[in-house]
Design an enzyme around this catalytic site. Structure first.
Site, PDB file in Angstrom:
ATOM      1  N   LYS A  86      -3.686   5.523   6.052  1.00  0.00           N
ATOM      2  CA  LYS A  86      -3.874   4.295   5.279  1.00  0.00           C
ATOM      3  C   LYS A  86      -3.183   3.139   5.972  1.00  0.00           C
ATOM      4  CE  LYS A  86      -1.416   2.699   1.744  1.00  0.00           C
ATOM      5  NZ  LYS A  86      -1.257   1.567   0.840  1.00  0.00           N
TER       6      LYS A  86
ATOM      7  N   ASP B 234      -6.167  -0.538   2.757  1.00  0.00           N
ATOM      8  CA  ASP B 234      -5.670  -0.800   1.397  1.00  0.00           C
ATOM      9  C   ASP B 234      -5.192  -2.246   1.287  1.00  0.00           C
ATOM     10  OD1 ASP B 234      -4.831  -0.388  -1.210  1.00  0.00           O
ATOM     11  OD2 ASP B 234      -2.917   0.501  -0.631  1.00  0.00           O
TER      12      ASP B 234
ATOM     13  N   LYS C 275      -6.456  -4.180  -1.263  1.00  0.00           N
ATOM     14  CA  LYS C 275      -6.570  -4.480  -2.703  1.00  0.00           C
ATOM     15  C   LYS C 275      -7.190  -5.855  -2.926  1.00  0.00           C
ATOM     16  CE  LYS C 275      -2.551  -1.641  -3.880  1.00  0.00           C
ATOM     17  NZ  LYS C 275      -2.035  -1.361  -2.532  1.00  0.00           N
ATOM     18  N   PHE C 276      -8.448  -5.994  -2.539  1.00  0.00           N
ATOM     19  CA  PHE C 276      -9.124  -7.286  -2.664  1.00  0.00           C
ATOM     20  C   PHE C 276      -9.171  -7.749  -4.126  1.00  0.00           C
ATOM     21  CE2 PHE C 276     -11.817  -5.851   1.197  1.00  0.00           C
ATOM     22  CZ  PHE C 276     -10.904  -6.388   2.082  1.00  0.00           C
TER      23      PHE C 276
ATOM     24  N   ASP D  13     -10.513 -11.504  -5.616  1.00  0.00           N
ATOM     25  CA  ASP D  13     -10.862 -12.907  -5.362  1.00  0.00           C
ATOM     26  C   ASP D  13     -12.204 -13.165  -6.045  1.00  0.00           C
ATOM     27  OD1 ASP D  13     -11.080 -15.511  -4.107  1.00  0.00           O
ATOM     28  OD2 ASP D  13      -9.766 -14.771  -2.524  1.00  0.00           O
TER      29      ASP D  13
ATOM     30  N   THR E  73     -16.324 -14.096  -2.054  1.00  0.00           N
ATOM     31  CA  THR E  73     -15.282 -13.831  -1.051  1.00  0.00           C
ATOM     32  C   THR E  73     -15.061 -12.332  -0.881  1.00  0.00           C
ATOM     33  OG1 THR E  73     -14.246 -15.931  -1.574  1.00  0.00           O
ATOM     34  CG2 THR E  73     -12.867 -14.318  -0.458  1.00  0.00           C
TER      35      THR E  73
ATOM     36  N   THR F 223       1.057   1.983  -9.523  1.00  0.00           N
ATOM     37  CA  THR F 223       1.958   3.072  -9.933  1.00  0.00           C
ATOM     38  C   THR F 223       3.415   2.611 -10.028  1.00  0.00           C
ATOM     39  OG1 THR F 223       1.767   3.747  -7.610  1.00  0.00           O
ATOM     40  CG2 THR F 223       0.622   5.083  -9.224  1.00  0.00           C
TER      41      THR F 223
ATOM     42  N   GLY G 277       3.472   7.908   1.373  1.00  0.00           N
ATOM     43  CA  GLY G 277       4.110   7.089   2.399  1.00  0.00           C
ATOM     44  C   GLY G 277       5.511   7.572   2.700  1.00  0.00           C
ATOM     45  N   ARG G 278       6.499   6.978   2.028  1.00  0.00           N
ATOM     46  CA  ARG G 278       7.902   7.206   2.380  1.00  0.00           C
ATOM     47  C   ARG G 278       8.354   8.661   2.418  1.00  0.00           C
ATOM     48  NH1 ARG G 278       9.445   2.327  -1.514  1.00  0.00           N
ATOM     49  NH2 ARG G 278       7.487   3.135  -2.366  1.00  0.00           N
TER      50      ARG G 278
HETATM   51  O1  C5P Z   1       5.865   5.188   0.049  1.00  0.00           O
HETATM   52  P1  C5P Z   1       4.952   5.528  -1.069  1.00  0.00           P
HETATM   53  O2  C5P Z   1       4.499   6.980  -1.051  1.00  0.00           O
HETATM   54  O3  C5P Z   1       5.454   5.079  -2.411  1.00  0.00           O
HETATM   55  O4  C5P Z   1       3.640   4.674  -0.740  1.00  0.00           O
HETATM   56  C1  C5P Z   1       2.582   4.566  -1.635  1.00  0.00           C
HETATM   57  C2  C5P Z   1       1.508   3.751  -1.009  1.00  0.00           C
HETATM   58  O5  C5P Z   1       0.424   3.646  -1.904  1.00  0.00           O
HETATM   59  C3  C5P Z   1       1.917   2.333  -0.651  1.00  0.00           C
HETATM   60  O6  C5P Z   1       1.289   2.030   0.580  1.00  0.00           O
HETATM   61  C4  C5P Z   1       1.354   1.477  -1.748  1.00  0.00           C
HETATM   62  O7  C5P Z   1       0.921   0.221  -1.271  1.00  0.00           O
HETATM   63  C5  C5P Z   1       0.141   2.283  -2.190  1.00  0.00           C
HETATM   64  N1  C5P Z   1      -0.266   2.104  -3.572  1.00  0.00           N
HETATM   65  C6  C5P Z   1       0.552   2.378  -4.634  1.00  0.00           C
HETATM   66  N2  C5P Z   1       0.106   2.203  -5.923  1.00  0.00           N
HETATM   67  C7  C5P Z   1      -1.147   1.766  -6.151  1.00  0.00           C
HETATM   68  C8  C5P Z   1      -1.990   1.482  -5.070  1.00  0.00           C
HETATM   69  C9  C5P Z   1      -1.512   1.670  -3.787  1.00  0.00           C
HETATM   70  O8  C5P Z   1       1.699   2.809  -4.435  1.00  0.00           O
HETATM   71  N3  C5P Z   1      -1.605   1.668  -7.381  1.00  0.00           N
END
Ligand code: C5P
Length: 235
Positions: free
Chosen positions: A31, A58, A60-61, A63, A67, A121, A208-209
């Site tokens: 992502k 990602d 997240k459009f 607008d 657009t 989230t 992610g993290r």
């Molecule tokens: O680091 P972590 O696992 O929290 O990353 C979650 C990823 O998912 C981030 O890139 C965040 O932008 C994305 N995201 C989110 N909640 C959403 C939509 C996307 O955490 N509703």
């Protein structure tokens, strides 16, 4: 079968590329969010595709319909397999995105799946400005609309996946806020373990993290994939 998406949320293109190379053959999806896309641009998406990854953009459009329709076309032209837009953009904005995908030429580099963000989230109950509903109820309400508006799926917490899948058959759920047992929630508020999210019916898990900050991102991704596989067997 639920699929793992690794969120390359890092501040340098070189770091993102090194991470992606390390995850090649392990995670099927990467992502690219607003941080990395702002730094590295569309050329980076091509690098990920060359490495064999499916690409989730990602941004997240949100607008006006015209657009967003044009942005969806632009994303398809640079090769994106899945992208996000906010369900709160409403029927006309989501329909413009759908029309943009349907109008793509057959030789377009990609036909992205469209996923509508329901409730981030990171929102706890009571934190959404101007919205009194509970996040889970509001997410379900938006998910019903998303299906009517022609989106392929929604972004929701794993905690909402089971009720959305039951109420809106055919709509796919992509769940961030995934935290292996015992790890920090960071800024996320509505979190779930990989196993619980798969058991709840999630189609995609975005992590992610917990992967990026692990001593070995590859090992962390493998552990999550194993947990997902075990949960999938029991689903
Ligand atoms: O680091 P972590 O696992 O929290 O990353 C979650 C990823 O998912 C981030 O890139 C965040 O932008 C994305 N995201 C989110 N909640 C959403 C939509 C996307 O955490 N509703």
């Amino acid at each position: 079968m639920a699929e793992l998406i690794v969120a390359l949320d890092v501040p340098r293109q070189s770091t993102a590329l090194a991470l992606a190379r390390g995850l090649q053959g392990t995670a099927p999806w990467c992502k690219v969010g607003m941080e990395l896309f702002t730094l590295a641009g569309p050329a980076f998406l091509e690098k990920l595709r060359d490495l064999g990854f499916k690409v989730f953009l990602d941004l997240k459009f949100y607008d006006i319909p015209h657009t967003v329709g044009q942005a969806v076309k632009a994303a398809a032209s640079v090769g994106v397999d899945l992208l996000t837009l906010h369900c709160q953009g409403g029927q006309r904005m989501c329909a413009a995105a759908r029309d943009a995908v349907e109008g793509l030429a057959a030789d377009s580099p990609s036909r992205p799946l469209l996923f509508g963000v329901t409730v981030l989230t990171s929102f706890a109950p009571g934190e959404m400005p101007g919205i009194e509903s509970d996040p889970a109820d509001f997410a379900l309400q938006l998910a019903r609309q998303a299906k009517n508006w022609g989106l392929d799926g929604v972004v929701c917490s794993g905690q909402e996946a089971a009720s959305i899948k039951a109420a809106v058959p055919g709509l796919r759920c992509l769940c961030p806020g995934i935290r292996p047992a015992g790890s920090s929630g960071d800024d996320q508020r509505r979190v779930m373990t990989p196993a619980a999210a798969v058991a709840a019916g999630a189609d995609f898990l975005v992590v992610g993290r917990p992967i990026l900050e692990a001593p070995s991102p590859q090992d962390a991704a493998r552990r999550i994939l194993n947990e997902m596989d075990d949960a999938q067997q029991q689903r």
